[in-house]
Design an enzyme around this catalytic site. Structure first.
Site, PDB file in Angstrom:
ATOM      1  N   SER A   1       0.815  -1.219   0.000  1.00 30.82           N
ATOM      2  CA  SER A   1       0.000   0.000   0.000  1.00 30.82           C
ATOM      3  C   SER A   1       0.847   1.267   0.000  1.00 30.82           C
ATOM      4  O   SER A   1       0.321   2.368   0.019  1.00 30.82           O
ATOM      5  CB  SER A   1      -0.912   0.009   1.226  1.00 30.82           C
ATOM      6  OG  SER A   1      -0.134  -0.022   2.412  1.00 30.82           O
TER       7      SER A   1
ATOM      8  N   SER B   1       8.065  -2.870   4.569  1.00 28.48           N
ATOM      9  CA  SER B   1       9.415  -3.439   4.446  1.00 28.48           C
ATOM     10  C   SER B   1      10.409  -2.695   5.328  1.00 28.48           C
ATOM     11  O   SER B   1      11.247  -3.313   5.997  1.00 28.48           O
ATOM     12  CB  SER B   1       9.876  -3.417   2.988  1.00 28.48           C
ATOM     13  OG  SER B   1       9.869  -2.106   2.470  1.00 28.48           O
TER      14      SER B   1
ATOM     15  N   ASP C   1      12.069   6.156   4.447  1.00 34.43           N
ATOM     16  CA  ASP C   1      11.267   5.153   5.143  1.00 34.43           C
ATOM     17  C   ASP C   1      11.954   4.660   6.411  1.00 34.43           C
ATOM     18  O   ASP C   1      11.327   4.531   7.468  1.00 34.43           O
ATOM     19  CB  ASP C   1      10.983   3.980   4.210  1.00 34.43           C
ATOM     20  CG  ASP C   1      10.196   4.397   2.980  1.00 34.43           C
ATOM     21  OD1 ASP C   1       9.708   5.540   2.950  1.00 34.43           O
ATOM     22  OD2 ASP C   1      10.080   3.576   2.056  1.00 34.43           O
TER      23      ASP C   1
END
Length: 404
Positions: A125, A130, A174
């Site tokens: 999404s 991850s 991230d």
């Protein structure tokens, strides 16, 4: 998702308790509030951690084997730290192996471990499940092995694991936000220097609502490469024209993009216009949040989506539909696509008093237009990676510890 106490019960039923050091850890997914396709142009991004996590339990072993059980895949895999080989079938384990590989490259000798993990970060999404797995793995391995790894070093190590072992050329956003995030704060990241600043997002009148379009992202790789090439063409052009060293679109001003519009191809102009204006929007958003001006921040989100749709051309019918439906709902201050584009999610700034009405309106409006039932997640800015303090002798299960 199981409670931490339930996870320990599962862990001990599967692996027992050998008396060696053990612990439980958590790392969040993320959503990028604003700053899209700026990272590989040395620009700025403004993500926040979300209240969805990957949780991992671990205990040391007496050997150099790692046994790792994924509750979500209902699969256990075993590998030897002395012989790390990429698994082409069970790709999820490569994130775990990659982190172990990077820790050992730093000169640390890891001991074997039994690991169990599960998560509720939606996969596929664009909410960085991850990176959450990488960061929680690094935190687990470092703490159990009593390694002193600085939070920034840990985030960079996780990025290297994804780049080198998994083989995905991701940026730093991230892993940074998953490791460095703080509750009620967004994180401004300078993608040129990797410097960061926590930005307050403390007004309890507003919530971030994430809407998953569930649209298939068929064009991402090829179009991503095209966009990077167009940005590089713009950099080469401005480096020649402006008489100063231009190494990325970060170095170009918005008025300069407009000044040379006639000498650029239409597509290269629009790509440059998006990146340069988006950087300005990120910095303006930081000032708006610092001043508690959520109406201004919401307007910047709307402008960001318009730019991604019209200038960078990475939106799609489904994302545009979600944004259009959102902006018709009462109590919505801002809405935009988030992530690489061509599918994935939108991020919305919603008055807390209208969240339930917003969710109902989005579900009905989006399904009416597309036939798709969207997935919707509500979150405040969450805490970054942390150890979970659980007293197995009757203390307080699942209590959050410090992020360290």
């Amino acid at each position: 998702m199981k409670s931490v106490d339930e996870l320990w019960e599962f862990f001990e039923n599967r692996y027992g308790d050998n008396g060696l050091k053990k612990g439980s850890y958590s790392a969040p997914g993320r959503v990028n509030l604003i700053g899209e396709h700026t990272d590989y142009n040395d620009g700025f991004v403004l993500p926040m951690a979300i209240e969805k996590n990957v949780t991992m339990l671990g205990q040391l072993r007496h050997d150099r084997k790692i046994k790792v059980y994924s509750l979500d895949y209902d699969t256990e895999l075993c590998f030897n730290l002395d012989k790390l080989e990429k698994d082409e079938e069970h790709t999820w384990v490569n994130y775990v192996m990659g982190v172990a590989d990077e820790i050992e490259k730093k000169g640390h000798k890891l001991k074997g471990m039994n690991l169990v993990f599960t998560g509720n970060v939606p996969q596929g999404s664009g909410l960085s499940s991850s990176a959450a797995l990488e960061v929680v793995t690094a935190m687990t391995m470092a703490d159990l092995n009593e390694l002193d790894i600085d939070p920034v070093e840990m985030a960079l190590l996780c990025q290297a694991a994804e780049n080198n072992f998994v083989g995905v050329a991701c940026g730093i956003m991230d892993q940074y936000i998953s490791r460095l995030g703080h509750r009620d704060h967004a994180l401004l990241i300078d993608c040129r220097t990797n410097e960061y600043e926590l930005i307050p997002f403390k007004d309890k009148r507003y919530r971030i609502v994430i809407c998953n379009s569930k649209a298939r992202r068929g064009l991402v790789d090829s179009e991503y490469n095209t966009r990077r090439s167009e940005c590089n063409q713009a950099v080469a052009f401005f480096n020649e024209k402006l008489g100063r060293n231009i190494t990325a679109l970060r170095d170009v001003k918005l008025n300069e993009v407009g000044q040379y519009r006639g000498e650029l191809s239409d597509s290269v102009y629009r790509r440059a216009h998006h990146v340069v204006s988006e950087n300005e929007r990120v910095l303006a958003s930081v000032e708006a949040l610092k001043n508690n001006d959520f109406e201004k921040f919401g307007q910047l989100m709307i402008e960001s989506h318009q730019s991604l749709r019209d200038d960078y051309e990475v939106s799609c019918r489904e994302l545009d539909c979600l944004v259009d439906v959102a902006l018709k709902q009462e109590g919505v201050l801002g809405a935009r696509m988030t992530g690489a584009g061509f599918g994935g999610c939108t991020v919305n700034l919603v008055d807390i008093n209208y969240v339930e009405v917003f969710i109902k309106g989005i579900k009905e409006g989006y399904k009416r237009e597309t036939g798709i039932e969207p997935e919707i997640y509500v979150s405040r800015p969450a805490e970054g990676a942390r150890r979970l303090e659980v007293d197995r002798d009757g203390g307080n299960p699942g209590k959050e510890g410090k992020n360290r």
